[in-house]
Design a protein around this motif. Structure first.
Motif, PDB file in Angstrom:
ATOM      1  N   ILE A  76      26.578  33.964 -58.333  1.00  0.00           N
ATOM      2  CA  ILE A  76      25.181  34.236 -57.987  1.00  0.00           C
ATOM      3  C   ILE A  76      25.137  34.926 -56.631  1.00  0.00           C
ATOM      4  O   ILE A  76      25.929  34.608 -55.735  1.00  0.00           O
ATOM      5  CB  ILE A  76      24.345  32.929 -57.988  1.00  0.00           C
ATOM      6  N   GLU A  77      24.250  35.891 -56.501  1.00  0.00           N
ATOM      7  CA  GLU A  77      24.101  36.610 -55.239  1.00  0.00           C
ATOM      8  C   GLU A  77      22.636  36.594 -54.834  1.00  0.00           C
ATOM      9  O   GLU A  77      21.758  37.018 -55.597  1.00  0.00           O
ATOM     10  CB  GLU A  77      24.596  38.053 -55.365  1.00  0.00           C
ATOM     11  N   VAL A  78      22.362  36.104 -53.629  1.00  0.00           N
ATOM     12  CA  VAL A  78      21.011  36.062 -53.091  1.00  0.00           C
ATOM     13  C   VAL A  78      20.906  37.145 -52.022  1.00  0.00           C
ATOM     14  O   VAL A  78      21.490  37.029 -50.946  1.00  0.00           O
ATOM     15  CB  VAL A  78      20.693  34.673 -52.493  1.00  0.00           C
ATOM     16  N   GLY A  79      20.181  38.195 -52.319  1.00  0.00           N
ATOM     17  CA  GLY A  79      20.109  39.358 -51.456  1.00  0.00           C
ATOM     18  C   GLY A  79      21.097  40.401 -51.919  1.00  0.00           C
ATOM     19  O   GLY A  79      22.312  40.208 -51.825  1.00  0.00           O
ATOM     20  N   VAL A  80      20.604  41.510 -52.434  1.00  0.00           N
ATOM     21  CA  VAL A  80      21.457  42.529 -53.057  1.00  0.00           C
ATOM     22  C   VAL A  80      21.455  43.833 -52.286  1.00  0.00           C
ATOM     23  O   VAL A  80      22.483  44.491 -52.134  1.00  0.00           O
ATOM     24  CB  VAL A  80      21.013  42.775 -54.521  1.00  0.00           C
ATOM     25  N   PHE A  81      20.283  44.259 -51.799  1.00  0.00           N
ATOM     26  CA  PHE A  81      20.088  45.571 -51.186  1.00  0.00           C
ATOM     27  C   PHE A  81      20.596  46.648 -52.142  1.00  0.00           C
ATOM     28  O   PHE A  81      20.234  46.657 -53.309  1.00  0.00           O
ATOM     29  CB  PHE A  81      20.730  45.623 -49.811  1.00  0.00           C
ATOM     30  N   THR A  82      21.456  47.560 -51.709  1.00  0.00           N
ATOM     31  CA  THR A  82      21.920  48.627 -52.607  1.00  0.00           C
ATOM     32  C   THR A  82      23.108  48.189 -53.456  1.00  0.00           C
ATOM     33  O   THR A  82      23.519  48.915 -54.361  1.00  0.00           O
ATOM     34  CB  THR A  82      22.308  49.889 -51.821  1.00  0.00           C
ATOM     35  N   GLY A  83      23.701  47.040 -53.149  1.00  0.00           N
ATOM     36  CA  GLY A  83      24.677  46.468 -54.056  1.00  0.00           C
ATOM     37  C   GLY A  83      26.133  46.559 -53.668  1.00  0.00           C
ATOM     38  O   GLY A  83      27.010  46.405 -54.530  1.00  0.00           O
ATOM     39  N   TYR A  84      26.447  46.771 -52.378  1.00  0.00           N
ATOM     40  CA  TYR A  84      27.864  46.871 -52.001  1.00  0.00           C
ATOM     41  C   TYR A  84      28.610  45.578 -52.316  1.00  0.00           C
ATOM     42  O   TYR A  84      29.652  45.595 -52.995  1.00  0.00           O
ATOM     43  CB  TYR A  84      27.999  47.214 -50.519  1.00  0.00           C
ATOM     44  N   TYR A 109      18.166  48.408 -54.986  1.00  0.00           N
ATOM     45  CA  TYR A 109      19.245  48.182 -55.956  1.00  0.00           C
ATOM     46  C   TYR A 109      19.535  49.438 -56.761  1.00  0.00           C
ATOM     47  O   TYR A 109      20.692  49.761 -57.055  1.00  0.00           O
ATOM     48  CB  TYR A 109      18.851  47.031 -56.873  1.00  0.00           C
ATOM     49  N   GLU A 110      18.496  50.183 -57.082  1.00  0.00           N
ATOM     50  CA  GLU A 110      18.672  51.387 -57.896  1.00  0.00           C
ATOM     51  C   GLU A 110      19.387  52.508 -57.159  1.00  0.00           C
ATOM     52  O   GLU A 110      19.899  53.437 -57.784  1.00  0.00           O
ATOM     53  CB  GLU A 110      17.313  51.859 -58.416  1.00  0.00           C
ATOM     54  N   VAL A 111      19.478  52.421 -55.814  1.00  0.00           N
ATOM     55  CA  VAL A 111      20.281  53.382 -55.062  1.00  0.00           C
ATOM     56  C   VAL A 111      21.745  53.281 -55.479  1.00  0.00           C
ATOM     57  O   VAL A 111      22.446  54.281 -55.649  1.00  0.00           O
ATOM     58  CB  VAL A 111      20.136  53.151 -53.542  1.00  0.00           C
ATOM     59  N   GLY A 112      22.204  52.054 -55.631  1.00  0.00           N
ATOM     60  CA  GLY A 112      23.605  51.846 -55.989  1.00  0.00           C
ATOM     61  C   GLY A 112      23.858  51.733 -57.481  1.00  0.00           C
ATOM     62  O   GLY A 112      25.018  51.766 -57.909  1.00  0.00           O
ATOM     63  N   LEU A 113      22.806  51.610 -58.279  1.00  0.00           N
ATOM     64  CA  LEU A 113      22.969  51.381 -59.715  1.00  0.00           C
ATOM     65  C   LEU A 113      23.772  52.478 -60.423  1.00  0.00           C
ATOM     66  O   LEU A 113      24.616  52.161 -61.279  1.00  0.00           O
ATOM     67  CB  LEU A 113      21.605  51.187 -60.373  1.00  0.00           C
ATOM     68  N   PRO A 114      23.569  53.764 -60.113  1.00  0.00           N
ATOM     69  CA  PRO A 114      24.399  54.783 -60.775  1.00  0.00           C
ATOM     70  C   PRO A 114      25.891  54.578 -60.538  1.00  0.00           C
ATOM     71  O   PRO A 114      26.708  54.801 -61.445  1.00  0.00           O
ATOM     72  CB  PRO A 114      23.910  56.098 -60.157  1.00  0.00           C
TER      73      PRO A 114
END
Length: 238
Positions: A76-84, A109-114
């Motif tokens: 589980i991750e609390v706090g994702v931002f761009t997802g590094y 999150y969608e910044v890193g999703l691709p």
């Protein structure tokens, strides 16, 4: 990564090491081994106006080693931002592993999703756009969820770290790990009050309170490290 509307409150006043030492660590031990997807996500994050709140890359190798030792399947991750940190976890858990990822900002999150999709690990991620506390409370409504998570990573609003911990300690199994980021807050946790910039005081005080709380918590083994901006590594023992 959960955050508030004013970015300036999240700007740490100093770094924990000198710029020369940080540069040496990055160029010697981090960048040469950084997986290409993480590099791509880091590059994509640099242009984001909140880019400075991302998990620092120098924390990546330590987290990677801990994940490989633990071999978690439910995280589980609390706090994702761009997802590094999310991508780092996804790359280092089994193919059938799952991550419950909670953040209030899906656009970040969608910044890193691709990059996550390109890396072939999106199927491991269940992203939930929401404040974290209601989701954690909902999970705890079902007693079957208690003690079922192997690993938790927390990089969200510091004022709620104690609240997150009280919930996550029930969700993570005995022997599992909880890692909290930014628990040294640029080093100003060690400063006298009069030297702390006013905009840093709330987060600094929250970090101090959290560290005191964890130090007294007999349910965990605890290491406060100066990796990145401070990682508090907890292993649940009771």
């Amino acid at each position: 990564m959960e955050h508030i509307k004013n970015p300036s409150i999240y700007k740490q006043p100093v770094i924990l090491q000198s710029e020369d030492l940080t540069k040496y660590i990055l160029e010697t031990a981090v960048y040469p081994r950084e997986p290409q997807p993480l590099k791509e996500l880091r590059d994509a994050t640099e242009s984001h106006p909140w880019g400075f709140i991302a998990t620092l890359p120098e924390a990546g190798p330590l987290i990677t080693i801990l994940l490989k030792l633990l071999n978690p399947k439910k995280t589980i991750e609390v706090g994702v931002f761009t997802g590094y940190s999310l991508l780092l976890t996804a790359l280092n858990i089994p193919d059938d592993g799952k991550i419950t990822a909670i953040d209030i900002d899906r656009k970040a999150y969608e910044v890193g999703l691709p990059v996550i999709k390109k890396a072939g690990v999106e199927h491991k991620i269940d992203f939930i756009e929401s404040p974290a506390l209601p989701i954690l409370d909902k999970l705890l409504e079902d007693a079957a969820n208690e003690g079922t998570f192997d690993f938790a990573y927390i990089d969200a609003d510091k004022e709620n770290y104690v609240n997150y911990h009280e919930r996550l300690i029930k969700l993570v199994k005995v022997g599992g790990l909880l890692i909290y980021d930014n628990t040294l807050w640029g080093g100003c946790v060690a400063w006298p009050d009069e030297k702390v910039p006013p905009h840093s005081m709330p987060m600094r005080n929250a970090a101090i309170e959290f560290n005191k709380t964890i130090t007294k918590d007999s349910r965990v083994e605890f290491a406060l490290t100066s990796v990145g901006d401070g990682l508090s590594i907890c292993r649940r023992v009771a």
